[in-house]
Design an enzyme around this catalytic site. Structure first.
Site, short mmCIF file in Angstrom:
data_model
loop_
_atom_site.label_atom_id
_atom_site.label_comp_id
_atom_site.label_asym_id
_atom_site.label_seq_id
_atom_site.Cartn_x
_atom_site.Cartn_y
_atom_site.Cartn_z
N ASN A 8 79.26 -9.84 36.10
CA ASN A 8 79.59 -11.14 35.45
C ASN A 8 81.17 -10.62 35.90
OD1 ASN A 8 81.54 -12.30 33.60
ND2 ASN A 8 79.54 -12.49 32.29
N GLU A 35 79.54 -16.30 35.31
CA GLU A 35 80.88 -16.65 34.74
C GLU A 35 81.82 -16.82 35.74
OE1 GLU A 35 82.11 -16.29 30.58
OE2 GLU A 35 81.43 -13.87 30.72
N TYR A 117 72.85 -16.32 33.63
CA TYR A 117 73.86 -15.82 32.73
C TYR A 117 73.32 -16.76 31.32
CZ TYR A 117 78.16 -16.04 30.02
OH TYR A 117 79.18 -16.07 29.03
N ASP A 158 73.61 -11.39 33.42
CA ASP A 158 73.99 -10.94 32.22
C ASP A 158 73.37 -11.52 31.30
OD1 ASP A 158 75.51 -10.72 29.69
OD2 ASP A 158 77.30 -11.85 30.47
N ASN A 160 72.90 -10.73 28.31
CA ASN A 160 73.48 -10.78 26.68
C ASN A 160 72.43 -10.05 25.67
OD1 ASN A 160 76.17 -11.70 26.24
ND2 ASN A 160 75.76 -13.36 27.19
N ASP A 258 85.51 -7.65 32.34
CA ASP A 258 84.78 -6.75 31.26
C ASP A 258 83.86 -6.24 31.49
OD1 ASP A 258 84.28 -9.43 30.96
OD2 ASP A 258 84.76 -9.55 28.59
N HIS A 259 82.92 -6.71 32.49
CA HIS A 259 81.71 -6.23 32.83
C HIS A 259 81.89 -5.56 34.15
CE1 HIS A 259 78.93 -8.96 30.22
NE2 HIS A 259 80.10 -9.73 30.18
#
Length: 268
Positions: A8, A35, A117, A158, A160, A258-259
């Site tokens: 991501n 993303e 995602y 990702d 989540n 951030d990933h």
DNA sequence: ATGCCCGATAAAATCGGA
């Protein structure tokens, strides 16, 4: 050997240089991105083609967006998760990839890979949470159908979802978050129990193998992370799993996503 | 304590992220 990675990138334009640098040094054969945060026309296609990649994207303005980059020829099979409505956000792309044999004499093999995602779903109990669970239901149904093909299949992305408390730095504090809710974890297990292997969980089961650290509150420095990016392998892929890992290094560099990337090497 | 940071949009706040 074939290397497949998921990342991501939190905007491909904002993090183009670091994504290119990682692709150049780690040389994944297949790179699944999430993303990308741009339309198809806005994706920096030439820069990846220069590194030898074929590029397929399902873009969207501002939010979401997924891509599959492959050094080998690929054919897109799905541009959204089956069961999508017309205004479905760009969260799924799936392709067939022709991997040449390792020796001249050996037969080429087909790999199916998806870049996923999955919706965040916060706050818990909201419409967004219901949408997340419904999306996971659709993913399970589609994955179940794909397994019947008995292919070398990798569902990477990702998700989540923090699968267990060992995948969260502060399980108590995150108990009611959509990423850790029992409903989200149950759906993730339901997917795996169809016959998929979570590569990192299988090979590196020790706690604290995070793939995401929030930008806020010094999360990276304190190692306040989450494991939410996963590679789900079909039995035919898991049988060929040689190695896998999480490359934390990009998170420590200037202006990171951030990933971080999660990768696996398959014997094919 | 849901703000801290970050990116996109668009021109200063706001939304979404996880």
């Amino acid at each position: 050997m074939t290397r497949i990675a998921t990342w991501n990138v939190n905007s491909i334009k904002a993090h183009l240089a670091s994504t290119l640098a990682w692709a150049k040094s780690e040389k994944p054969d297949v790179l699944l991105l999430q993303e990308i945060k741009c339309l198809d026309d806005g994706f920096p296609r030439l820069e990846f083609e220069d590194l030898g990649y074929n590029v397929e994207t399902v873009g969207q303005k501002t939010y979401n967006g997924v891509a599959i980059l492959s050094r080998h020829p690929l054919t897109v099979e799905q541009r959204s998760l089956p069961g999508a409505k017309d205004d479905e956000p760009a969260r799924y792309i799936e392709a067939l990839i022709e991997v040449p044999g390792e020796q001249k004499s050996s037969k080429r093999q087909v790999l199916r890979a998806a870049s996923i995602y999955l919706p965040n779903g916060n706050p818990s109990g909201s419409e967004k949470f219901a949408y997340k669970l419904a999306w996971m239901e659709r993913l399970i149904a589609h994955a179940k159908a794909l397994l019947k093909e008995e292919e070398i299949l990798v569902l990477g992305g990702d998700y989540n979802v923090c699968p267990t408390d060992a995948d969260v730095y502060d399980p108590e504090g995150w108990r009611d978050d959509a990423l850790c809710r029992p409903e989200s974890r149950a759906k993730y297990r339901e997917l795996l129990y169809l016959g998929f292997t979570d590569a990192i969980a299988a090979r590196h089961p020790e706690p604290g193998n995070y793939t995401f650290w929030d930008y806020q509150a010094g999360a990276w420095q304190k190692n306040n992370g989450l494991r939410i990016d996963h590679l789900a392998l079909s039995p035919q892929a898991a049988d060929r799993l040689a190695d896998c890992g999480i490359d934390k290094r990009p998170r420590g560099k200037e202006k990171p996503s951030d990933h971080v990337p999660v990768w696996c090497d398959l014997e094919l």
